[in-house]
Design an enzyme around this catalytic site. Structure first.
Site, PDB file in Angstrom:
ATOM      1  CE  LYS A 179      -1.912   2.729   2.954  1.00 19.27           C
ATOM      2  NZ  LYS A 179      -1.704   4.048   2.094  1.00 19.27           N
ATOM      3  N   GLY A 232       6.721   4.778   8.113  1.00 17.38           N
ATOM      4  CA  GLY A 232       5.962   5.946   8.308  1.00 17.38           C
ATOM      5  C   GLY A 232       6.255   6.642   9.542  1.00 17.38           C
ATOM      6  CD  GLU A 235      -0.284  10.864  15.221  1.00 12.93           C
ATOM      7  OE1 GLU A 235       0.410  11.519  14.827  1.00 12.93           O
ATOM      8  OE2 GLU A 235      -1.408  10.825  15.518  1.00 12.93           O
ATOM      9  CB  THR A 236       1.170   5.906  11.322  1.00 13.06           C
ATOM     10  OG1 THR A 236       0.641   7.031  11.026  1.00 13.06           O
ATOM     11  CG2 THR A 236       0.556   4.879  10.309  1.00 13.06           C
ATOM     12  N   GLY A 237       3.178   4.097  13.574  1.00 16.36           N
ATOM     13  CA  GLY A 237       3.581   2.995  14.019  1.00 16.36           C
ATOM     14  C   GLY A 237       3.093   2.376  15.117  1.00 16.36           C
ATOM     15  CD  GLU A 254      13.136   0.374   9.294  1.00 12.37           C
ATOM     16  OE1 GLU A 254      13.627   1.375   9.950  1.00 12.37           O
ATOM     17  OE2 GLU A 254      13.828  -0.550   9.091  1.00 12.37           O
ATOM     18  CB  CYS A 288      12.784   8.787   8.139  1.00  8.32           C
ATOM     19  SG  CYS A 288      14.024   7.335   7.232  1.00  8.32           S
ATOM     20  CD  GLU A 387      10.112  12.266  11.520  1.00  7.03           C
ATOM     21  OE1 GLU A 387       8.867  11.796  11.697  1.00  7.03           O
ATOM     22  OE2 GLU A 387      11.060  11.953  11.082  1.00  7.03           O
TER      23      GLU A 387
END
Ligand code: NAP
Ligand code: MG
Length: 499
Positions: A179, A232, A235-237, A254, A288, A387
């Site tokens: 995705k 990503g 927060e998404t992790g 990651e 990143c 970040e």
């Protein structure tokens, strides 16, 4: 304008609703293509196709040499399309044509090749040492594919991130559902077009374009998915890890970073100043592992700043399709607003803005932000903690190296970082004390397909690239073989079986 399709079970198909939406060039704000909007149902179909392909053994049971042959055909065909892909990536992601032509596409293709070749060499048989037990046995570890691996990727390096998810998964015998980020879907779909021409069995690779909240969540919760690999934000992790917990999926993450660059007082300043600017402003800071906190000793602080403020003028912002342009926009309007918000916070919290700070005067359209430097920044300021993912550098003064290392490690992140010094043994000692997954010495950003990449602390779980990254796509199976073949020696059977 081209209308793209989803790639499911070896076929290019519309989303089940037929819905499409435009994808935008962030440098011009113009639509460049239409892409389908996948639903949960589309995601389920892609997962089922991958499951069916995996369980059939058509790919996982194929000799690795034959898998490599098919994957190398993809590599060759991608090479033939390099210029075209560089144009598409530049337009979709707002990256400069200089960067996509010199880096994203050619290096992405080289990573694909290197990962396939390394995958062929990674030992899937590991003999175990003599195990002290009465049984006379042969023990070994057999590495096998995990199954259906979902890859969820961000918008900063869309082609390269697709490679990092697809190549290791497939060479190790897994099937994949990828995705891409909603902002940058095109080069992953182009990769699917190329893969479809190379005899990849249907279902081995699927690419679906849809939102994280819909398609992403299905990938993280569907019981038919064995592993989720996300690149990503942190927060998404966190969210993905929670979603994957219900079905105990393997997870590699990651995530974000706030990486430190430590300039030593004996650094070669021509390398260190340009290195610090390259480390922060490359791809408008949307990397990143960017070195967004630069620690400079009080003894050379003024000289360093003077040079940095001169050298930063050599970054040319503008039309991304112009070969002379070295910095493009950030990826979207929301990212633009977010970055400007952080710049305001920096000013409010008392950091001194010494260059940049907003949209360049000559760029009226597109999501462009000037290279921005704050000095007199504390390590605890918001702009030094969070970040930003834009072209914003915090320069922080330090007293001695212990002070610098302590501040460098005072972060929830632990992804990258650099040390600039002429004294290599000293620099290595500092590198060992920095709690991050990669440290460059007298350099920045150079990632190598053969070296593991990933984060400490809240920058991630697991590694990508190198043998460590490939093994993340395998299951560990212990096989114990009895060599005695003699019932009378097996006294442990007698624990429950009386004569
Ligand atoms: P993001 O918002 O976390 O999105 C990354 C991917 O996750 C996208 O495909 C996104 O889909 C998807 N996603 C969002 N919400 C989801 C959910 N609830 N469930 C499942 N998937 C979901 O990150 P980004 O803003 O695109 O990218 C920037 C971040 O990536 C930065 O923090 C950066 O540090 C990090 N990054 C890390 C590395 C590394 O290797 N460590 C490399 C590059 C970037 P949508 O696009 O549809 O929202
Ligand atoms: Mg786009």
């Amino acid at each position: 304008m081209e209308t793209y399709k989803l790639y499911i079970d070896g076929k290019f198909v519309d989303a089940e609703t037929g819905e499409t939406r435009p994808t935008i060039n962030p440098a011009t704000e113009n639509p460049i293509a239409l892409v389908p909007v996948a639903t949960k149902g589309d995601a389920k179909r892609a997962i089922e196709a991958a499951r069916k392909a995996f369980d059939s053994g058509i790919w996982s049971g194929m000799n690795i040499k034959n898998r490599a042959k098919i994957l190398m055909q993809i590599v060759d065909k991608l090479r033939d399309r390099q210029d075209e892909l560089a144009q598409i990536e530049s337009a979709d992601a707002g990256a400069t044509i200089r960067k996509t032509s010199m880096m994203d596409i050619p290096i992405g293709i080289e990573h694909f090749k290197a990962l396939v070749e390394l995958g062929e060499r990674v030992p899937t048989y590991e003999p175990l040492p003599w195990i002290d037990m009465p049984a006379i046995s042969w023990n070994f570890v057999h590495r096998e594919p995990i199954g259906v691996c979902a890859g969820i990727i961000p918008w900063n390096f869309p082609f390269m991130m697709a490679v990092w998810k697809i190549a290791p998964a497939l060479i190790m015998g897994n099937c994949s559902v990828l995705k891409p980020a909603s902002d940058t879907p095109l080069t992953a779909l182009e990769m699917a077009k190329t893969a479809a021409e190379c005899g990849l069995p249907p279902g081995v690779l699927n690419v679906i374009i849809g939102s994280g909240a819909v398609v992403g969540e299905e990938l993280c919760t569907n019981p038919m998915v064995d592993k989720v690999a996300l690149t990503g934000s942190t927060e998404t992790g966190r969210h993905v890890m929670k979603l994957a917990a219900d079905t105990i999926k393997k997870v590699t993450l990651e995530l974000g970073g706030k990486s430190p660059t430590i300039i030593c007082d004996d650094a070669d300043l021509s390398i260190a100043v340009d290195g610090a600017l390259f480390g922060t402003f490359f791809h408008a800071g949307q990397v990143c592992e960017s070195g967004t906190r630069c620690f400079v000793p009080a003894s050379i602080y003024d000289t360093f700043m003077e040079r940095a403020l001169e050298r930063v003028n050599h970054i040319k912002i503008g039309d991304t399709s112009d070969w002379e342009t070295s910095m493009g926009p950030v990826v979207s309007q929301s990212q633009f607003k977010r970055v400007l918000g952080y710049i305001e916070t920096g000013k409010k919290e008392g950091a001194r803005l010494v260059c940049g700070g907003g949209r360049p005067d000559h760029m009226k359209k597109g999501w462009f932000v000037q290279p921005t430097i704050f000095d007199e920044v504390g390590n605890s300021a918001t702009i030094s903690r969070e970040e930003i993912f834009g072209p914003v550098l915090s320069v922080i003064k330090y007293k001695d190296l212990n002070d610098a290392i302590q501040m460098a490690n005072d972060s929830i992140y632990g992804l990258g970082g650099a040390v600039f010094s002429r004294d290599i043994p000293k620099a290595i000692e500092i590198a060992k004390k920095i709690r991050t997954g990669t440290v460059w010495i007298n350099d920045y950003h150079l990632l190598n397909a053969l070296a593991p990449f990933g984060g400490y602390k809240q920058s991630g779980v697991g590694r990508e690239l190198g043998p460590h990254g490939l093994l993340e796509y395998t299951q560990v199976k212990h096989i114990h073989v009895d060599l005695a073949l003699n019932r009378s020696k097996k006294f442990w059977y007698d624990y429950i079986l009386n004569d």
